[in-house]
Design an enzyme around this catalytic site. Structure first.
Site, PDB file in Angstrom:
ATOM      1  N   HIS A   1      53.170  44.188  46.750  1.00  0.00           N
ATOM      2  CA  HIS A   1      51.810  44.006  46.213  1.00  0.00           C
ATOM      3  C   HIS A   1      51.055  43.050  47.119  1.00  0.00           C
ATOM      4  CE1 HIS A   1      48.777  44.037  43.001  1.00  0.00           C
ATOM      5  NE2 HIS A   1      48.631  42.756  43.220  1.00  0.00           N
TER       6      HIS A   1
ATOM      7  N   HIS B   1      45.775  45.553  46.538  1.00  0.00           N
ATOM      8  CA  HIS B   1      44.883  45.205  45.427  1.00  0.00           C
ATOM      9  C   HIS B   1      43.618  44.581  46.003  1.00  0.00           C
ATOM     10  CE1 HIS B   1      44.425  42.496  41.564  1.00  0.00           C
ATOM     11  NE2 HIS B   1      43.439  43.359  41.716  1.00  0.00           N
TER      12      HIS B   1
ATOM     13  N   GLY C   1      42.157  35.884  41.482  1.00  0.00           N
ATOM     14  CA  GLY C   1      41.793  34.910  42.519  1.00  0.00           C
ATOM     15  C   GLY C   1      42.943  34.020  42.935  1.00  0.00           C
TER      16      GLY C   1
ATOM     17  N   MET D   1      44.604  43.191  34.675  1.00  0.00           N
ATOM     18  CA  MET D   1      44.809  41.790  35.054  1.00  0.00           C
ATOM     19  C   MET D   1      45.246  40.996  33.831  1.00  0.00           C
ATOM     20  SD  MET D   1      44.242  41.446  38.272  1.00  0.00           S
ATOM     21  CE  MET D   1      44.452  39.676  38.287  1.00  0.00           C
TER      22      MET D   1
ATOM     23  N   MET E   1      40.507  42.773  45.744  1.00  0.00           N
ATOM     24  CA  MET E   1      39.634  41.920  44.953  1.00  0.00           C
ATOM     25  C   MET E   1      38.449  41.563  45.855  1.00  0.00           C
ATOM     26  SD  MET E   1      42.582  39.762  43.015  1.00  0.00           S
ATOM     27  CE  MET E   1      43.742  40.253  44.273  1.00  0.00           C
TER      28      MET E   1
ATOM     29  N   ASP F   1      47.537  41.178  47.865  1.00  0.00           N
ATOM     30  CA  ASP F   1      46.279  40.765  47.236  1.00  0.00           C
ATOM     31  C   ASP F   1      45.222  40.450  48.277  1.00  0.00           C
ATOM     32  OD1 ASP F   1      48.265  39.217  44.804  1.00  0.00           O
ATOM     33  OD2 ASP F   1      46.843  40.837  44.422  1.00  0.00           O
TER      34      ASP F   1
ATOM     35  N   GLY G   1      54.467  37.112  41.410  1.00  0.00           N
ATOM     36  CA  GLY G   1      54.449  36.303  42.630  1.00  0.00           C
ATOM     37  C   GLY G   1      55.285  35.059  42.442  1.00  0.00           C
TER      38      GLY G   1
ATOM     39  N   ASP H   1      49.470  42.326  36.062  1.00  0.00           N
ATOM     40  CA  ASP H   1      49.345  41.532  37.282  1.00  0.00           C
ATOM     41  C   ASP H   1      48.824  40.130  36.949  1.00  0.00           C
ATOM     42  OD1 ASP H   1      47.433  42.039  40.371  1.00  0.00           O
ATOM     43  OD2 ASP H   1      48.989  40.615  39.797  1.00  0.00           O
TER      44      ASP H   1
ATOM     45  N   MET I   1      41.504  39.352  49.125  1.00  0.00           N
ATOM     46  CA  MET I   1      40.411  38.645  48.472  1.00  0.00           C
ATOM     47  C   MET I   1      39.348  38.295  49.506  1.00  0.00           C
ATOM     48  SD  MET I   1      42.582  36.082  46.048  1.00  0.00           S
ATOM     49  CE  MET I   1      44.035  36.660  45.155  1.00  0.00           C
TER      50      MET I   1
ATOM     51  N   SER J   1      54.432  40.070  44.564  1.00  0.00           N
ATOM     52  CA  SER J   1      53.130  39.788  45.169  1.00  0.00           C
ATOM     53  C   SER J   1      53.293  38.832  46.348  1.00  0.00           C
ATOM     54  CB  SER J   1      52.187  39.168  44.123  1.00  0.00           C
ATOM     55  OG  SER J   1      51.022  38.699  44.770  1.00  0.00           O
TER      56      SER J   1
HETATM   57  C1  DX5 Z   1      45.806  37.230  41.316  1.00  0.00           C
HETATM   58  C2  DX5 Z   1      46.597  38.357  41.956  1.00  0.00           C
HETATM   59  C3  DX5 Z   1      48.004  38.448  41.426  1.00  0.00           C
HETATM   60  C4  DX5 Z   1      48.817  37.192  41.691  1.00  0.00           C
HETATM   61  C5  DX5 Z   1      50.060  37.199  40.851  1.00  0.00           C
HETATM   62  O1  DX5 Z   1      44.444  37.420  41.568  1.00  0.00           O
HETATM   63  O2  DX5 Z   1      45.985  39.595  41.723  1.00  0.00           O
HETATM   64  O3  DX5 Z   1      48.670  39.556  42.060  1.00  0.00           O
HETATM   65  O4  DX5 Z   1      49.164  37.150  43.043  1.00  0.00           O
HETATM   66  O5  DX5 Z   1      50.692  35.975  41.068  1.00  0.00           O
HETATM   67  P1  DX5 Z   1      51.547  35.288  39.923  1.00  0.00           P
HETATM   68  O6  DX5 Z   1      52.640  36.262  39.602  1.00  0.00           O
HETATM   69  O7  DX5 Z   1      52.047  34.036  40.594  1.00  0.00           O
HETATM   70  O8  DX5 Z   1      50.644  35.044  38.769  1.00  0.00           O
HETATM   71 ZN    ZN Z   2      47.200  41.468  42.455  1.00  0.00          ZN
END
Ligand code: DX5
Ligand code: ZN
Length: 224
Positions: free
Chosen positions: A37, A70, A146, A141, A72, A39, A198, A176, A41, A12
């Protein structure tokens, strides 16, 4: 219970360096990541804002890896086209967002992209069942969406099991949030086969990204 055998590691970029995104996207590719990946937001669906279509276009230039985007965001239907124009290969939308889910999934598939559905920790597995025939990947999730760096929610493991047995054997199930070698192994054992990670990769204390990706994949694959 069948699980697609190939374990996919999708680092991520949210945990990457926002001042060196192209460099970190290339590090993921050179380091053996399978998907990037990304993210997205919008500050409405989640209380955080990251990046939009222009950044996806920059990732598209920086790496050949599939871009696993992804969303969000509150209105994925309004932005899906722009993210696909920018280069998204997989577009994952949230069931809980304010859109006609079936319509948005069709909008993605008609462009030949992979249509993904994501659900939050509090959303029960049953809510996904009507859409199983309309998706190419399912994201569960394992933290509240977030932010990166949160702790894995083990109560999602039964949900993975339930949806693995309800879905077609070859449907990729993505986990995730809070994924590391140990939680990744538990999720694969429960039926997931795509690991989004991530912080456990980019912030690994001892290993570089290549080694961290290999460690995550290795742990998850050796179920014995
Ligand atoms: C959170 C994201 C995840 C996040 C994962 O809302 O959707 O993809 O980046 O990060 P880690 O692996 O650090 O939890
Ligand atoms: Zn994600």
């Amino acid at each position: 219970m069948t699980t697609p055998r190939n374990i996919i590691v999708a680092p991520s970029i949210l945990a990457g360096d926002f001042g060196n995104f192209a460099r970190d996207a290339q590090r993921v590719e050179q380091g053996g990541g399978d998907w990037l990946h990304c993210d997205v937001m919008d500050g409405h669906y989640v209380p955080n804002i990251t990046f939009g279509p222009d950044t996806i276009a920059a990732f598209r230039k920086a790496t050949k890896l599939p871009l696993d985007v992804h969303l969000m965001i509150e209105r994925p239907d309004q932005y899906a086209e722009r993210f696909m124009d920018a280069g998204a290969d997989h577009l994952i939308v949230h069931l809980e967002a304010a859109h006609d889910v079936a319509k948005t999934l069709a909008q993605i598939r008609v462009r030949g992209k992979s249509a993904g559905l994501a659900i939050n920790p509090a959303t029960p597995a049953e809510k996904v069942l009507p859409f199983l025939g309309q998706i190419d990947e399912l994201l569960l999730m394992t933290v509240h969406p977030g932010f990166g760096g949160q702790a894995f929610l083990p109560e999602i493991l039964p949900k993975i099991r339930a949806l693995r047995s309800a879905a077609a054997g070859d449907l990729p199930i993505i986990v995730d949030g809070g994924i590391n070698p140990e939680t990744g192994r538990q999720c694969v054992e429960a039926g997931a086969n795509v690991l989004v990670a991530g912080n456990s990769l980019f912030r690994h204390k001892a290993l570089n990204l290549t080694e961290a990706i290999a460690e995550l994949r290795g742990h998850a694959t050796n179920q014995d």
